[in-house]
Design an enzyme around this catalytic site. Structure first.
Site, PDB file in Angstrom:
ATOM      1  CG  ASP A  31      48.329  18.037   8.948  1.00  0.00           C
ATOM      2  OD1 ASP A  31      47.778  18.350  10.021  1.00  0.00           O
ATOM      3  OD2 ASP A  31      48.027  18.559   7.860  1.00  0.00           O
ATOM      4  N   GLY A  32      47.070  15.729  10.733  1.00  0.00           N
ATOM      5  CA  GLY A  32      45.814  14.993  10.595  1.00  0.00           C
ATOM      6  C   GLY A  32      45.289  14.332  11.864  1.00  0.00           C
ATOM      7  N   GLY A  34      43.794  15.682  14.436  1.00  0.00           N
ATOM      8  CA  GLY A  34      42.475  16.218  14.787  1.00  0.00           C
ATOM      9  C   GLY A  34      41.372  15.641  13.912  1.00  0.00           C
ATOM     10  NE  ARG A  35      42.789  17.511   8.831  1.00  0.00           N
ATOM     11  CZ  ARG A  35      43.729  17.591   7.904  1.00  0.00           C
ATOM     12  NH1 ARG A  35      43.425  17.402   6.639  1.00  0.00           N
ATOM     13  NH2 ARG A  35      44.977  17.873   8.241  1.00  0.00           N
ATOM     14  NE  ARG A  44      41.993  19.699  17.518  1.00  0.00           N
ATOM     15  CZ  ARG A  44      42.394  19.684  16.251  1.00  0.00           C
ATOM     16  NH1 ARG A  44      41.526  19.435  15.287  1.00  0.00           N
ATOM     17  NH2 ARG A  44      43.650  19.941  15.941  1.00  0.00           N
ATOM     18  CG  ASN A  79      51.024  23.928  16.251  1.00  0.00           C
ATOM     19  OD1 ASN A  79      51.866  23.049  16.103  1.00  0.00           O
ATOM     20  ND2 ASN A  79      50.095  24.140  15.331  1.00  0.00           N
ATOM     21  CD1 TRP A  80      53.538  29.302  20.356  1.00  0.00           C
ATOM     22  CD2 TRP A  80      52.768  28.474  22.285  1.00  0.00           C
ATOM     23  NE1 TRP A  80      54.601  28.739  21.028  1.00  0.00           N
ATOM     24  CE2 TRP A  80      54.155  28.224  22.223  1.00  0.00           C
ATOM     25  CE3 TRP A  80      52.069  28.030  23.403  1.00  0.00           C
ATOM     26  CZ2 TRP A  80      54.855  27.561  23.227  1.00  0.00           C
ATOM     27  CZ3 TRP A  80      52.764  27.370  24.412  1.00  0.00           C
ATOM     28  CH2 TRP A  80      54.137  27.139  24.318  1.00  0.00           C
TER      29      TRP A  80
HETATM   30  C1  FPP Z   1      48.984  17.960  13.663  1.00  0.00           C
HETATM   31  O1  FPP Z   1      47.678  17.475  13.641  1.00  0.00           O
HETATM   32  C2  FPP Z   1      49.672  17.527  14.870  1.00  0.00           C
HETATM   33  C3  FPP Z   1      50.195  18.363  15.811  1.00  0.00           C
HETATM   34  C4  FPP Z   1      50.106  19.827  15.694  1.00  0.00           C
HETATM   35  C5  FPP Z   1      50.846  17.852  17.028  1.00  0.00           C
HETATM   36  C6  FPP Z   1      51.685  16.621  16.887  1.00  0.00           C
HETATM   37  C7  FPP Z   1      52.015  16.139  18.241  1.00  0.00           C
HETATM   38  C8  FPP Z   1      51.961  14.871  18.689  1.00  0.00           C
HETATM   39  C9  FPP Z   1      51.676  13.740  17.807  1.00  0.00           C
HETATM   40  C10 FPP Z   1      52.161  14.541  20.148  1.00  0.00           C
HETATM   41  C11 FPP Z   1      53.231  15.173  20.940  1.00  0.00           C
HETATM   42  C12 FPP Z   1      54.595  15.057  20.399  1.00  0.00           C
HETATM   43  C13 FPP Z   1      55.579  14.179  20.749  1.00  0.00           C
HETATM   44  C14 FPP Z   1      56.914  14.325  20.108  1.00  0.00           C
HETATM   45  C15 FPP Z   1      55.402  13.086  21.711  1.00  0.00           C
HETATM   46  P1  FPP Z   1      46.465  18.509  13.689  1.00  0.00           P
HETATM   47  O2  FPP Z   1      46.048  18.653  15.087  1.00  0.00           O
HETATM   48  O3  FPP Z   1      46.859  19.792  13.033  1.00  0.00           O
HETATM   49  O4  FPP Z   1      45.421  17.755  12.842  1.00  0.00           O
HETATM   50  P2  FPP Z   1      44.232  18.392  11.973  1.00  0.00           P
HETATM   51  O5  FPP Z   1      44.870  19.202  10.873  1.00  0.00           O
HETATM   52  O6  FPP Z   1      43.505  17.193  11.467  1.00  0.00           O
HETATM   53  O7  FPP Z   1      43.407  19.220  12.917  1.00  0.00           O
END
Ligand code: FPP
Length: 252
Positions: A31-32, A34-35, A44, A79-80
């Site tokens: 997680d994290g 985006g932030r 992002r 996530n979709w």
């Molecule tokens: C969560 O951060 C992350 C994800 C939903 C995607 C994770 C995917 C990858 C790191 C890349 C692709 C995967 C592989 C296996 C190569 P967030 O976007 O929810 O962060 P936030 O909460 O800060 O917005």
């Protein structure tokens, strides 16, 4: 004690990981991203790209420490809901990662497994995943489970349907249904339940991850965003885990 199990904690005291108590299965909610990007005034997508770099380091370190199964929550059934361009970035990063890394992962004894229904993913993505699973299928050093279009509830709905189907076809009987049987109808069939679930980035929730499997998992949270998560953070999480008292509902 092997040197590789000695680490400095908080740059002060040395702490030593117990080679005999390395978790068999670690699962991570990455997680994290985006932030992390927002804080740096970056798109992002750059956060996700940086997140992939962390994956490389953590897979390597997990193997070095002797972790048998590493499960990464890469894309949930929820996530979709994200904007189309972010979905496309994530799929592209996955394809790039596999194209670039599979040979190296294969050389290093990594077996890639997919948890989740990837049939909704772009065809190139599905093909790369199938190729990665096939090429690495004989490896035994570490299992890298990529949870993709994965949701714990979705996994259980799927299992119930499969069980109902097998009941109808009389492949199984009602009295065969128990916890072990259910474990054999979910994506993690044949794998140990996660000993340790790690969630960086400050949130303290499970987000539909491994709902059946986490019955007795230990949780470790931290405020570090996934792109900043280091092998030392992994070591700290394992050290913390090794000092927990796991009773599985019993008494010691
Ligand atoms: C969560 O951060 C992350 C994800 C939903 C995607 C994770 C995917 C990858 C790191 C890349 C692709 C995967 C592989 C296996 C190569 P967030 O976007 O929810 O962060 P936030 O909460 O800060 O917005």
């Amino acid at each position: 004690m092997l040197d590789i199990f000695k680490f400095k904690k908080d740059s002060q005291k040395e702490f030593v990981l117990d080679i005999n108590k390395i978790p068999a299965h670690i699962a991570i909610i990455m997680d994290g991203n985006g932030r992390w990007a927002k804080k740096r005034k970056l798109p992002r997508s750059m956060g996700h790209k940086a997140g992939v770099e962390t994956i490389r380091k953590i897979v390597k370190e997990s193997k070095r420490l002797g972790v048998g199964y590493l499960t990464l929550y890469a894309f949930s059934t929820e996530n979709w809901k994200r904007p189309k361009d972010e979905l496309s970035t994530l799929m592209q990063l996955l394809v790039l990662y596999l194209k670039k890394e599979v040979d190296e992962l294969n050389k290093n004894g990594v077996k890639i497994n997919v948890l989740g229904d990837i049939s909704k993913f772009p065809i190139e993505c599905q093909n790369e995943l199938k190729r990665a699973v096939k090429i690495t299928s004989e490896n035994v050093d570490i299992n890298l489970n990529l949870a993709l279009n994965y949701g714990g509830r979705d996994e259980l709905v799927r299992a119930v349907k499969l069980i109902a189907n097998d009941l109808e076809k009389q492949k199984i009987k009602n009295e065969d249904i128990n916890e072990e049987l259910i474990s054999n109808y979910i994506y993690t069939k044949g794998m140990p339940d996660p000993d340790l679930i790690i969630r960086p980035s400050g949130e303290k929730r499970l987000s539909n991850f491994l709902l059946w499997q986490c019955a007795y998992s230990e949780f470790w949270y931290s405020d570090i965003a996934w792109p900043d998560f280091t092998k030392e953070d992994l070591q700290k999480a394992i050290f913390d885990y090794q000092n927990r008292d796991r009773r599985f509902g019993g008494i010691k």
